[in-house]
Design a protein around this motif. Structure first.
Motif, PDB file in Angstrom:
ATOM      1  N   GLU A   1      82.551 -28.099  -4.894  1.00 55.77           N
ATOM      2  CA  GLU A   1      82.715 -28.747  -6.199  1.00 55.77           C
ATOM      3  C   GLU A   1      83.036 -27.711  -7.278  1.00 55.77           C
ATOM      4  O   GLU A   1      83.864 -27.951  -8.161  1.00 55.77           O
TER       5      GLU A   1
ATOM      6  N   ARG B   1      86.638 -26.844  -6.905  1.00 53.16           N
ATOM      7  CA  ARG B   1      87.470 -27.949  -7.426  1.00 53.16           C
ATOM      8  C   ARG B   1      87.557 -27.894  -8.942  1.00 53.16           C
ATOM      9  O   ARG B   1      88.631 -28.124  -9.521  1.00 53.16           O
TER      10      ARG B   1
ATOM     11  N   LYS C   1      89.842 -25.062  -9.919  1.00 52.67           N
ATOM     12  CA  LYS C   1      91.222 -25.471  -9.673  1.00 52.67           C
ATOM     13  C   LYS C   1      91.703 -26.410 -10.779  1.00 52.67           C
ATOM     14  O   LYS C   1      92.812 -26.258 -11.306  1.00 52.67           O
ATOM     15  N   LYS C   2      90.851 -27.375 -11.137  1.00 51.79           N
ATOM     16  CA  LYS C   2      91.213 -28.327 -12.195  1.00 51.79           C
ATOM     17  C   LYS C   2      91.452 -27.590 -13.515  1.00 51.79           C
ATOM     18  O   LYS C   2      92.406 -27.885 -14.240  1.00 51.79           O
TER      19      LYS C   2
END
Length: 108
Positions: free
Chosen positions: A93, A96, A99-100
């Protein structure tokens, strides 16, 4: 409680919930992991509506080890593995979110 090598737990209705009551002969964490192990097949067979019917719980049976020491060692190992899985999920998470954040900066 035990029948043909399977443990049938006593379930009591508490309002809208069912409580699994396990006596001192069994490690509660071990019973939790045992239930998790068979629950998906149980759900597939006996949960026919959006809610689990209390009467269907009589079909929830699972195999257990009789020796408390074996139960304790299995429960400890499974608890450790579960903690490792949760740690990996948290790390995933985090990646992620990183990355976002990078994608948001790319298209600003």
């Amino acid at each position: 409680m035990s029948k043909n090598g399977r443990l049938y737990v006593k379930c009591e209705s508490i309002g809208r919930f069912a409580a699994v009551i396990v006596d001192d002969r069994y490690n509660s964490s071990y019973i939790y992991h045992s239930i998790c192990n068979v629950f998906e097949d149980f759900r597939r067979k006996y949960v026919t509506t959006i809610n689990l019917q209390f009467g269907a719980l009589k079909h929830l049976g699972f195999c257990v080890h009789d020796d408390r020491q074996t139960q304790d060692s299995i429960a400890t190992e499974l608890d450790l593995r579960q903690m490792e899985i949760e740690r990996e999920q948290q790390q995933l998470e985090t990646w992620r979110n990183i990355k976002k954040g990078f994608f948001e900066k790319m298209f600003v």
